[in-house]
Design an enzyme around this catalytic site. Structure first.
Site, PDB file in Angstrom:
ATOM      1  N   ALA A   8       3.406  16.328  59.513  1.00 54.80           N
ATOM      2  CA  ALA A   8       2.497  16.116  58.950  1.00 54.80           C
ATOM      3  C   ALA A   8       1.882  13.888  59.559  1.00 54.80           C
ATOM      4  O   ALA A   8       1.229  13.194  58.331  1.00 54.80           O
ATOM      5  CB  ALA A   8       2.610  16.131  57.721  1.00 54.80           C
ATOM      6  N   ALA A   9       2.417  13.883  60.174  1.00 54.64           N
ATOM      7  CA  ALA A   9       2.219  12.223  60.386  1.00 54.64           C
ATOM      8  C   ALA A   9       0.994  12.193  61.505  1.00 54.64           C
ATOM      9  O   ALA A   9       0.780  10.991  61.837  1.00 54.64           O
ATOM     10  CB  ALA A   9       3.207  11.269  61.074  1.00 54.64           C
ATOM     11  N   ARG A  14      -9.803  14.190  65.599  1.00 54.13           N
ATOM     12  CA  ARG A  14     -10.366  14.968  65.810  1.00 54.13           C
ATOM     13  C   ARG A  14     -11.545  15.322  64.614  1.00 54.13           C
ATOM     14  O   ARG A  14     -12.607  15.754  64.645  1.00 54.13           O
ATOM     15  CB  ARG A  14     -10.172  16.109  66.872  1.00 54.13           C
ATOM     16  N   GLY A 135      -1.303  25.113  72.984  1.00 52.06           N
ATOM     17  CA  GLY A 135      -0.592  25.414  74.276  1.00 52.06           C
ATOM     18  C   GLY A 135      -0.546  26.661  74.815  1.00 52.06           C
ATOM     19  O   GLY A 135      -0.998  27.634  73.619  1.00 52.06           O
ATOM     20  N   ARG A 329     -16.912  22.369  28.123  1.00 50.33           N
ATOM     21  CA  ARG A 329     -16.488  21.667  28.959  1.00 50.33           C
ATOM     22  C   ARG A 329     -14.399  21.639  28.281  1.00 50.33           C
ATOM     23  O   ARG A 329     -14.385  22.403  27.552  1.00 50.33           O
ATOM     24  CB  ARG A 329     -17.081  20.128  28.941  1.00 50.33           C
ATOM     25  N   LYS A 347     -17.719  20.881  23.607  1.00 45.17           N
ATOM     26  CA  LYS A 347     -17.071  19.999  24.571  1.00 45.17           C
ATOM     27  C   LYS A 347     -15.815  19.717  23.296  1.00 45.17           C
ATOM     28  O   LYS A 347     -16.298  19.605  22.589  1.00 45.17           O
ATOM     29  CB  LYS A 347     -16.702  18.785  25.183  1.00 45.17           C
ATOM     30  N   TYR A 362     -25.830  20.000  22.279  1.00 47.46           N
ATOM     31  CA  TYR A 362     -24.238  19.505  22.465  1.00 47.46           C
ATOM     32  C   TYR A 362     -23.836  19.314  20.994  1.00 47.46           C
ATOM     33  O   TYR A 362     -23.563  19.054  19.963  1.00 47.46           O
ATOM     34  CB  TYR A 362     -24.350  17.544  22.191  1.00 47.46           C
ATOM     35  N   SER A 401     -33.065  23.545  13.617  1.00 44.83           N
ATOM     36  CA  SER A 401     -33.801  22.726  15.265  1.00 44.83           C
ATOM     37  C   SER A 401     -33.616  21.417  15.153  1.00 44.83           C
ATOM     38  O   SER A 401     -33.885  20.550  14.023  1.00 44.83           O
ATOM     39  CB  SER A 401     -35.300  23.335  15.411  1.00 44.83           C
TER      40      SER A 401
HETATM   41  C1  UD1 Z   1      -0.043  21.375  68.674  1.00 39.95           C
HETATM   42  C2  UD1 Z   1       0.964  21.750  70.553  1.00 39.95           C
HETATM   43  C3  UD1 Z   1       0.387  23.284  70.886  1.00 39.95           C
HETATM   44  C4  UD1 Z   1      -0.740  24.084  69.385  1.00 39.95           C
HETATM   45  C5  UD1 Z   1      -0.405  23.867  68.664  1.00 39.95           C
HETATM   46  C6  UD1 Z   1      -0.806  24.929  67.482  1.00 39.95           C
HETATM   47  C7  UD1 Z   1       1.848  20.264  70.953  1.00 39.95           C
HETATM   48  C8  UD1 Z   1       2.419  19.195  72.303  1.00 39.95           C
HETATM   49  N1  UD1 Z   1       1.321  20.725  70.994  1.00 39.95           N
HETATM   50  O1  UD1 Z   1      -1.473  21.044  69.933  1.00 39.95           O
HETATM   51  O2  UD1 Z   1       1.523  23.543  71.610  1.00 39.95           O
HETATM   52  O3  UD1 Z   1      -0.527  25.228  70.184  1.00 39.95           O
HETATM   53  O4  UD1 Z   1      -0.260  22.778  68.268  1.00 39.95           O
HETATM   54  O5  UD1 Z   1      -2.136  24.676  66.650  1.00 39.95           O
HETATM   55  O6  UD1 Z   1       3.095  20.619  69.830  1.00 39.95           O
HETATM   56  N2  UD1 Z   1       2.660  15.649  64.488  1.00 39.95           N
HETATM   57  C9  UD1 Z   1       2.856  14.567  63.875  1.00 39.95           C
HETATM   58  N3  UD1 Z   1       2.859  13.586  64.957  1.00 39.95           N
HETATM   59  C10 UD1 Z   1       2.848  13.777  65.941  1.00 39.95           C
HETATM   60  C11 UD1 Z   1       2.053  13.754  66.496  1.00 39.95           C
HETATM   61  C12 UD1 Z   1       1.030  14.730  65.819  1.00 39.95           C
HETATM   62  O7  UD1 Z   1       3.852  14.356  63.056  1.00 39.95           O
HETATM   63  O8  UD1 Z   1       3.270  11.841  66.857  1.00 39.95           O
HETATM   64  C13 UD1 Z   1       1.613  16.663  63.704  1.00 39.95           C
HETATM   65  C14 UD1 Z   1       0.485  16.626  63.487  1.00 39.95           C
HETATM   66  O9  UD1 Z   1      -0.067  15.818  62.049  1.00 39.95           O
HETATM   67  C15 UD1 Z   1      -0.222  18.075  63.129  1.00 39.95           C
HETATM   68  C16 UD1 Z   1       0.830  18.552  63.703  1.00 39.95           C
HETATM   69  O10 UD1 Z   1       2.113  17.608  64.071  1.00 39.95           O
HETATM   70  O11 UD1 Z   1       0.390  18.308  61.473  1.00 39.95           O
HETATM   71  C17 UD1 Z   1       0.452  19.005  65.049  1.00 39.95           C
HETATM   72  O12 UD1 Z   1      -0.164  17.969  66.058  1.00 39.95           O
HETATM   73  P1  UD1 Z   1      -1.792  17.809  67.057  1.00 39.95           P
HETATM   74  O13 UD1 Z   1      -1.615  16.543  67.288  1.00 39.95           O
HETATM   75  O14 UD1 Z   1      -2.643  18.987  65.823  1.00 39.95           O
HETATM   76  O15 UD1 Z   1      -1.099  19.248  68.095  1.00 39.95           O
HETATM   77  P2  UD1 Z   1      -2.147  19.782  68.749  1.00 39.95           P
HETATM   78  O16 UD1 Z   1      -2.906  19.469  69.590  1.00 39.95           O
HETATM   79  O17 UD1 Z   1      -2.875  21.171  68.116  1.00 39.95           O
HETATM   80 MG    MG Z   2      -3.264  20.872  65.686  1.00 38.39          MG
END
Ligand code: UD1
Ligand code: MG
Length: 455
Positions: A8-9, A14, A135, A329, A347, A362, A401
């Site tokens: 989640a980093a 995009r 991928g 509310r 409320k 009210y 009223s």
């Molecule tokens: C990635 C996969 C791809 C797959 C797709 C599925 C890789 C290289 N690619 O692509 O094969 O089809 O997900 O949804 O794994 N994240 C980090 N640190 C980083 C980069 C990413 O924590 O340095 C986390 C992002 O927050 C995200 C997840 O990893 O939650 C996926 O990263 P994202 O950049 O969305 O990869 P995709 O291009 O979707």
């Molecule tokens: Mg992704």
């Protein structure tokens, strides 16, 4: 032991947003919270969250006793992200990697991948109608797994492949560590790609199992606002379907949004453009009119909620009728067969059984006795700018009223307030209270005239 690493980093560039991608909402909940919930469902003993971009905000959302956060200072790719957490996993554990931006991954698919990981590395693939951005899974002529190629590194032929990597991967921790150490960033994006570990394992002759998912929503990742909207609609459609299969009548599956848990009894009807937030219960025979928003509330048997009504944190009892255009509310209880009509705001109030506030009122911090009638334009003055006070009406009170009830004030059972009164003193049972200027009719009165007018 099963340990889950959630990535989640990432920045989520995009999404073109200043909010971290994994905090964007799907069905009213951050993407990453959906994933966290599923990790718990599959029995993760420990959950490792890799945070980086907007780490504090993400950490605040996922914080829990079973979650450990690991900071990825620079986002150098999904493989690099897993490297930040893997050393905190027990070497005897099975490690499952989930992506924070693939929110609807199903627990049954994960169970299969976890089972497959008992004999080596395992990943989850899926077929999607539009594989753009994912991928792609590469196979040889016999169909044996070769590796995963990212969109940016793929040839035109490879881009035509529709079997994609969902991102889900599971492996015994020790083997996983060993392949992660061997990752390089020699690719189009200069990143350490997680799926490369599968290729390294295969080249080593280790077992790599590809579990194929046939669940439509399993694999859908969110990288763009368009994908988020599509996933929301698909998810909402599935939720509506589930309710309809229990007998709920939904006017249009594409015009109902459930952002939490909606529990319905038998013969419930839900009209178009309705939003349910948090936990909402609709008992048997309830009907919800068009354009209503209902949050964290219970609606009792047979109650009718008419169009354009907003209900929040309230208890509506059986047979009550609310709206159209009502606002209910938090802290409000509308008792059985009571009626709240248009342009009424209520409320923190108890409206008693069969009591009515039919138009333009009210009621704040009030107790309204059963069978009482609150006339149009009635206002409880519950706030003096510093403190709030209650207004108490006994049974069968009639408020004429355009009356102003200045709290704290009590009107006992059977009390009657003349229209247009400002009530500041308590009214005893069955008394009539008149608190308004007395009408004078003036004979021979001459209207003011403009200067140019003459008699
Ligand atoms: C990635 C996969 C791809 C797959 C797709 C599925 C890789 C290289 N690619 O692509 O094969 O089809 O997900 O949804 O794994 N994240 C980090 N640190 C980083 C980069 C990413 O924590 O340095 C986390 C992002 O927050 C995200 C997840 O990893 O939650 C996926 O990263 P994202 O950049 O969305 O990869 P995709 O291009 O979707
Ligand atoms: Mg992704």
């Amino acid at each position: 032991m099963l340990e889950v690493i959630i990535l989640a980093a990432g920045h989520g560039s995009r999404m073109q947003s200043s909010t971290a991608k994994v905090l964007h909402l799907l069905a009213g909940q951050p993407l990453v919270s959906h994933v966290l919930g599923t990790a718990r469902e599959v029995g993760a003993r420990r959950i490792h969250m890799v945070v980086g971009h907007d780490a504090d905000a993400v950490q605040a959302v996922v914080s829990a006793p079973d979650v450990e956060c690991h900071l990825q200072q620079q986002q150098l790719g999904t493989g690099h992200a897993v490297q930040q957490a893997i050393h905190n996993c027990d070497s005897e554990s099975t490690v499952l990697v989930l992506f924070g931006d693939v929110p609807l991954i199903h627990r049954d698919s994960l169970d299969e991948v976890i089972r497959a990981a008992s004999s080596g590395m395992a990943m989850l693939s899926s077929y999607v109608p539009d594989p753009t951005g994912y991928g792609r899974v590469l196979r040889d002529a016999e169909g044996a797994f070769q590796g995963v190629v990212e969109e940016q590194d793929a040839t035109a032929d490879q881009r035509r492949l529709s079997e994609i990597n969902t991102g889900v991967l599971a492996a015994p921790a020790a083997a996983f560590c060993q392949y992660l150490e061997r990752l390089t960033n020699d690719n189009a994006q200069g990143e350490y790609y997680l799926p490369e570990v599968l290729k390294l394992a295969r080249e080593d002759g280790a077992t790599v199992t590809v579990v194929q998912s046939d669940r439509a929503l399993d694999c859908l990742g969110v990288n763009t606002p368009q994908q988020l909207e599509q996933l929301e609609r698909l998810h909402q459609g599935a939720l509506a379907d589930q309710l309809m299969s229990q007998g709920v009548l939904i006017a249009d599956r594409s015009r109902v949004d459930i952002r939490g848990a909606l529990h319905c009894g038998r013969d419930v009807c839900i009209d178009v453009n309705t939003v349910f937030e948090g936990t909402v219960t609709l008992a048997g025979g309830v009907s919800i009119g068009a354009n209503c928003i209902i949050s964290n509330s219970n609606i009792g048997e047979g109650a009718q909620v008419h169009p354009f009504t907003h209900i929040e944190g309230a208890e509506i009892k059986a047979g009550a009728s609310i709206g159209p255009y009502a606002r209910i509310r938090p802290g409000t209880v509308i008792d059985e067969v009571a009626k709240v009509g248009n342009f009424v705001e209520i409320k923190n109030t108890h409206l008693g059984r069969a009591a009515k506030a039919s138009h333009l009122a009210y009621l704040g911090d009030a107790d309204v006795g059963s069978k009482s009638n609150v006339g149009a334009g009635t206002i409880t003055c519950n706030y003096d700018g510093a403190n709030k006070y209650r207004t108490v009406l006994g049974e069968s009170v009639f408020v004429g009223s355009n009356s102003t009830l200045v709290a704290p004030v009590t009107i006992d059972a059977g009390g009657f307030v003349a229209a247009g009164s400002t009530i500041t003193d308590n009214v005893a049972p069955d008394q009539l209270a008149v608190a308004r200027g007395r009408q004078r009719n003036v004979d021979g009165w001459r209207r003011p005239k403009k200067p140019e007018e003459t008699d």
